[in-house]
Design a protein around this motif. Structure first.
Motif, PDB file in Angstrom:
ATOM      1  N   ALA A 288     -62.249  46.151  10.609  1.00 28.84           N
ATOM      2  CA  ALA A 288     -62.940  47.312  10.024  1.00 28.84           C
ATOM      3  C   ALA A 288     -63.680  48.106  11.105  1.00 28.84           C
ATOM      4  CB  ALA A 288     -63.907  46.861   8.933  1.00 28.84           C
ATOM      5  N   GLY A 289     -63.757  47.559  12.315  1.00 28.92           N
ATOM      6  CA  GLY A 289     -64.356  48.304  13.417  1.00 28.92           C
ATOM      7  C   GLY A 289     -65.870  48.356  13.380  1.00 28.92           C
ATOM      8  N   THR A 290     -66.498  47.294  12.907  1.00 29.27           N
ATOM      9  CA  THR A 290     -67.968  47.267  12.846  1.00 29.27           C
ATOM     10  C   THR A 290     -68.570  46.375  13.922  1.00 29.27           C
ATOM     11  OG1 THR A 290     -67.971  45.423  11.280  1.00 29.27           O
ATOM     12  CG2 THR A 290     -67.941  47.646  10.351  1.00 29.27           C
ATOM     13  N   VAL A 291     -67.729  45.576  14.591  1.00 22.74           N
ATOM     14  CA  VAL A 291     -68.209  44.600  15.581  1.00 22.74           C
ATOM     15  C   VAL A 291     -67.279  44.662  16.790  1.00 22.74           C
ATOM     16  CG1 VAL A 291     -68.564  42.139  16.038  1.00 22.74           C
ATOM     17  CG2 VAL A 291     -69.039  43.068  13.753  1.00 22.74           C
ATOM     18  N   PHE A 292     -67.862  44.649  18.005  1.00 23.45           N
ATOM     19  CA  PHE A 292     -67.023  44.638  19.209  1.00 23.45           C
ATOM     20  C   PHE A 292     -66.954  43.237  19.802  1.00 23.45           C
ATOM     21  CE2 PHE A 292     -66.163  44.767  23.701  1.00 23.45           C
ATOM     22  CZ  PHE A 292     -65.053  45.586  23.756  1.00 23.45           C
ATOM     23  N   GLN A 293     -65.771  42.835  20.199  1.00 21.35           N
ATOM     24  CA  GLN A 293     -65.563  41.627  21.003  1.00 21.35           C
ATOM     25  C   GLN A 293     -64.495  41.960  22.042  1.00 21.35           C
ATOM     26  OE1 GLN A 293     -66.876  38.605  21.105  1.00 21.35           O
ATOM     27  NE2 GLN A 293     -68.246  38.770  19.331  1.00 21.35           N
ATOM     28  N   PRO A 294     -64.618  41.439  23.263  1.00 21.37           N
ATOM     29  CA  PRO A 294     -63.649  41.782  24.319  1.00 21.37           C
ATOM     30  C   PRO A 294     -62.350  40.985  24.193  1.00 21.37           C
ATOM     31  CG  PRO A 294     -65.307  40.304  25.192  1.00 21.37           C
ATOM     32  CD  PRO A 294     -65.713  40.570  23.772  1.00 21.37           C
ATOM     33  N   VAL A 295     -61.650  41.205  23.111  1.00 21.83           N
ATOM     34  CA  VAL A 295     -60.446  40.444  22.797  1.00 21.83           C
ATOM     35  C   VAL A 295     -59.256  40.930  23.614  1.00 21.83           C
ATOM     36  CG1 VAL A 295     -61.069  39.814  20.436  1.00 21.83           C
ATOM     37  CG2 VAL A 295     -60.080  42.057  20.889  1.00 21.83           C
ATOM     38  N   ALA A 296     -58.224  40.099  23.698  1.00 18.07           N
ATOM     39  CA  ALA A 296     -56.929  40.536  24.222  1.00 18.07           C
ATOM     40  C   ALA A 296     -56.182  41.174  23.055  1.00 18.07           C
ATOM     41  CB  ALA A 296     -56.154  39.341  24.768  1.00 18.07           C
ATOM     42  N   CYS A 297     -55.728  42.398  23.225  1.00 17.37           N
ATOM     43  CA  CYS A 297     -55.146  43.112  22.081  1.00 17.37           C
ATOM     44  C   CYS A 297     -54.242  44.236  22.564  1.00 17.37           C
ATOM     45  CB  CYS A 297     -56.278  43.682  21.225  1.00 17.37           C
ATOM     46  SG  CYS A 297     -55.720  44.634  19.810  1.00 17.37           S
ATOM     47  N   ASP A 298     -53.064  44.368  21.945  1.00 19.61           N
ATOM     48  CA  ASP A 298     -52.132  45.440  22.293  1.00 19.61           C
ATOM     49  C   ASP A 298     -52.235  46.623  21.335  1.00 19.61           C
ATOM     50  OD1 ASP A 298     -50.655  44.019  24.489  1.00 19.61           O
ATOM     51  OD2 ASP A 298     -50.388  42.595  22.848  1.00 19.61           O
ATOM     52  N   LEU A 299     -52.602  46.362  20.093  1.00 19.59           N
ATOM     53  CA  LEU A 299     -52.819  47.448  19.124  1.00 19.59           C
ATOM     54  C   LEU A 299     -54.057  47.107  18.297  1.00 19.59           C
ATOM     55  CD1 LEU A 299     -52.019  50.056  17.637  1.00 19.59           C
ATOM     56  CD2 LEU A 299     -50.645  48.644  16.090  1.00 19.59           C
TER      57      LEU A 299
ATOM     58  N   TYR B 150     -58.822  50.200  23.848  1.00 18.45           N
ATOM     59  CA  TYR B 150     -57.519  49.702  23.386  1.00 18.45           C
ATOM     60  C   TYR B 150     -56.629  50.833  22.884  1.00 18.45           C
ATOM     61  CZ  TYR B 150     -60.095  45.280  23.282  1.00 18.45           C
ATOM     62  OH  TYR B 150     -60.853  44.187  23.633  1.00 18.45           O
ATOM     63  N   ASP B 151     -55.294  50.581  22.884  1.00 21.63           N
ATOM     64  CA  ASP B 151     -54.411  51.411  22.076  1.00 21.63           C
ATOM     65  C   ASP B 151     -54.815  51.175  20.629  1.00 21.63           C
ATOM     66  OD1 ASP B 151     -52.934  52.610  23.994  1.00 21.63           O
ATOM     67  OD2 ASP B 151     -51.276  51.173  23.920  1.00 21.63           O
ATOM     68  N   TYR B 152     -54.863  52.235  19.829  1.00 23.79           N
ATOM     69  CA  TYR B 152     -55.435  52.037  18.493  1.00 23.79           C
ATOM     70  C   TYR B 152     -54.753  52.924  17.462  1.00 23.79           C
ATOM     71  CZ  TYR B 152     -57.817  56.502  19.037  1.00 23.79           C
ATOM     72  OH  TYR B 152     -58.069  57.831  19.208  1.00 23.79           O
ATOM     73  N   GLN B 153     -54.963  52.544  16.216  1.00 25.36           N
ATOM     74  CA  GLN B 153     -54.675  53.411  15.081  1.00 25.36           C
ATOM     75  C   GLN B 153     -55.882  53.336  14.160  1.00 25.36           C
ATOM     76  OE1 GLN B 153     -51.041  51.660  13.585  1.00 25.36           O
ATOM     77  NE2 GLN B 153     -52.091  50.062  12.466  1.00 25.36           N
ATOM     78  N   LEU B 154     -56.186  54.460  13.525  1.00 23.79           N
ATOM     79  CA  LEU B 154     -57.264  54.489  12.529  1.00 23.79           C
ATOM     80  C   LEU B 154     -56.594  54.577  11.172  1.00 23.79           C
ATOM     81  CD1 LEU B 154     -60.080  56.918  13.770  1.00 23.79           C
ATOM     82  CD2 LEU B 154     -60.069  54.432  13.787  1.00 23.79           C
ATOM     83  N   LYS B 155     -56.715  53.531  10.403  1.00 29.06           N
ATOM     84  CA  LYS B 155     -55.983  53.417   9.135  1.00 29.06           C
ATOM     85  C   LYS B 155     -57.003  53.491   7.989  1.00 29.06           C
ATOM     86  CE  LYS B 155     -54.435  49.395   8.140  1.00 29.06           C
ATOM     87  NZ  LYS B 155     -53.780  48.084   8.232  1.00 29.06           N
ATOM     88  N   PHE B 156     -56.929  54.586   7.233  1.00 23.33           N
ATOM     89  CA  PHE B 156     -57.900  54.779   6.153  1.00 23.33           C
ATOM     90  C   PHE B 156     -57.258  54.455   4.805  1.00 23.33           C
ATOM     91  CE2 PHE B 156     -59.452  57.598   9.511  1.00 23.33           C
ATOM     92  CZ  PHE B 156     -60.806  57.291   9.512  1.00 23.33           C
ATOM     93  N   VAL B 157     -58.022  53.775   3.976  1.00 25.78           N
ATOM     94  CA  VAL B 157     -57.585  53.453   2.618  1.00 25.78           C
ATOM     95  C   VAL B 157     -58.118  54.539   1.689  1.00 25.78           C
ATOM     96  CG1 VAL B 157     -57.738  51.764   0.755  1.00 25.78           C
ATOM     97  CG2 VAL B 157     -57.597  50.994   3.135  1.00 25.78           C
ATOM     98  N   ILE B 158     -57.192  55.260   1.034  1.00 22.27           N
ATOM     99  CA  ILE B 158     -57.559  56.452   0.267  1.00 22.27           C
ATOM    100  C   ILE B 158     -57.345  56.195  -1.228  1.00 22.27           C
ATOM    101  CG2 ILE B 158     -57.083  58.909  -0.062  1.00 22.27           C
ATOM    102  CD1 ILE B 158     -58.181  58.272   2.717  1.00 22.27           C
ATOM    103  N   ALA B 159     -58.425  56.402  -1.998  1.00 25.37           N
ATOM    104  CA  ALA B 159     -58.342  56.187  -3.451  1.00 25.37           C
ATOM    105  C   ALA B 159     -58.258  57.503  -4.216  1.00 25.37           C
ATOM    106  CB  ALA B 159     -59.559  55.387  -3.931  1.00 25.37           C
TER     107      ALA B 159
ATOM    108  N   HIS C  24     -47.074  39.943  21.345  1.00 27.77           N
ATOM    109  CA  HIS C  24     -47.754  41.230  21.160  1.00 27.77           C
ATOM    110  C   HIS C  24     -48.832  41.014  20.103  1.00 27.77           C
ATOM    111  CE1 HIS C  24     -48.511  45.093  19.207  1.00 27.77           C
ATOM    112  NE2 HIS C  24     -48.085  45.688  20.305  1.00 27.77           N
ATOM    113  N   ILE C  25     -50.040  41.498  20.371  1.00 34.64           N
ATOM    114  CA  ILE C  25     -51.168  41.199  19.478  1.00 34.64           C
ATOM    115  C   ILE C  25     -51.686  42.464  18.800  1.00 34.64           C
ATOM    116  CG2 ILE C  25     -53.503  40.243  19.349  1.00 34.64           C
ATOM    117  CD1 ILE C  25     -52.775  38.846  22.108  1.00 34.64           C
ATOM    118  N   THR C  26     -51.676  42.449  17.477  1.00 37.99           N
ATOM    119  CA  THR C  26     -52.383  43.463  16.693  1.00 37.99           C
ATOM    120  C   THR C  26     -53.630  42.802  16.120  1.00 37.99           C
ATOM    121  OG1 THR C  26     -50.332  44.580  16.026  1.00 37.99           O
ATOM    122  CG2 THR C  26     -52.295  44.995  14.681  1.00 37.99           C
ATOM    123  N   ILE C  27     -54.760  43.489  16.207  1.00 36.50           N
ATOM    124  CA  ILE C  27     -55.953  43.004  15.519  1.00 36.50           C
ATOM    125  C   ILE C  27     -56.282  43.988  14.410  1.00 36.50           C
ATOM    126  CG2 ILE C  27     -58.413  42.465  15.738  1.00 36.50           C
ATOM    127  CD1 ILE C  27     -57.845  41.315  18.394  1.00 36.50           C
ATOM    128  N   GLU C  28     -56.434  43.481  13.207  1.00 36.06           N
ATOM    129  CA  GLU C  28     -56.798  44.317  12.068  1.00 36.06           C
ATOM    130  C   GLU C  28     -58.281  44.122  11.791  1.00 36.06           C
ATOM    131  OE1 GLU C  28     -52.545  44.672   9.768  1.00 36.06           O
ATOM    132  OE2 GLU C  28     -53.945  43.186   8.988  1.00 36.06           O
TER     133      GLU C  28
END
Ligand code: SF4
Length: 223
Positions: free
Chosen positions: A99-110, A147-156, A93-97
């Motif tokens: 920042a979402g600034t560049v697209f590539q047609p990767v194989a990814c589950d999350l 992709y299936d996705y989550q948007l994970k924000f870092v909050i200060a 199972h592949i998660t890619i972490e």
């Protein structure tokens, strides 16, 4: 591709928190977050050039069913598509972490997307480039559609939520995809920020994420 480190640990953040995973950390990033917790992949990128075959062989030495491809920014790594396809062929199972600034047609589950808010902008020579690149709504939309996705924000600070609200409205994101995580690498800071952030999550319907690896092991590499 340049690999900073490859190790076996528990996923420390997001919806798969606690899942044993092999982490493949590429080196190199197009951003320079002021609070980057892996400066050895961004500010001073370190690592060793490795082939996809060698990376796969190293990953297979661990009993993991999940792989996390992280960085740095893995989407700018040469051969990232080939690496993810090889991981998929190996049954992981592949998660890619990203920042979402560049697209590539990767194989990814999350697709674990962490858009960088204004709180990440550094002072100095990188300010302009970082601010120009840190948010790319067209790429975010492309990743979210594919992709299936989550948007994970870092909050200060609580004021960061204004930016989260504007971006999620622009992208028409359902709150169930949004995860908020306190910024920090010190357990005491994470706890202090986590307490007010938990209340915000309860109000807004966002998911809260601790930083499990920091709680368990402290702020160090290879965990
Ligand atoms: S995007 Fe990630 S790796 Fe790159 S500078 Fe920001 S926190 Fe560091």
């Amino acid at each position: 591709m340049k690999i900073a480190e490859l190790f076996y640990s528990l996923q420390g953040e997001g919806s798969l928190i606690g899942v044993p995973s092999v982490f493949i950390r590429t080196s190199g990033c197009n951003l320079r977050c002021s609070w980057c917790d892996t400066p050895y992949t961004s500010w001073q990128p370190e690592g060793e050039e490795q082939t996809v075959e060698r990376i796969l062989d190293a990953a297979k030495t661990y009993p993991a069913r999940h792989a996390v491809v992280t960085g740095g920014e893995p989407m700018i790594a040469p051969e990232i598509v080939g690496l993810t396809e090889a991981l998929r062929a190996a049954g992981l199972h592949i998660t890619i972490e990203t920042a979402g600034t560049v697209f590539q047609p990767v194989a990814c589950d999350l697709m674990s997307i962490s858009p960088k808010l204004a709180n990440s902008t550094p002072e100095g020579q990188w300010t302009a480039q970082h601010d120009r690149l840190r948010l790319n709504p067209a790429v975010l939309a492309q990743l979210m559609e594919r992709y299936d996705y989550q948007l994970k924000f870092v909050i200060a600070q609580p004021a960061d939520l204004v930016e989260v609200g504007a971006l999620t409205e622009q992208l028409r994101v359902d709150a169930r995809h949004v995860i908020l995580m306190p910024e920090g690498t010190d357990p005491a800071v994470l706890r202090e920020r986590g307490l007010w952030l938990a209340e915000i999550c309860k109000q807004e319907g966002y998911r809260f994420s601790p930083r499990l690896h920091v709680d368990l092991y402290g702020n160090k590499r290879g965990v």
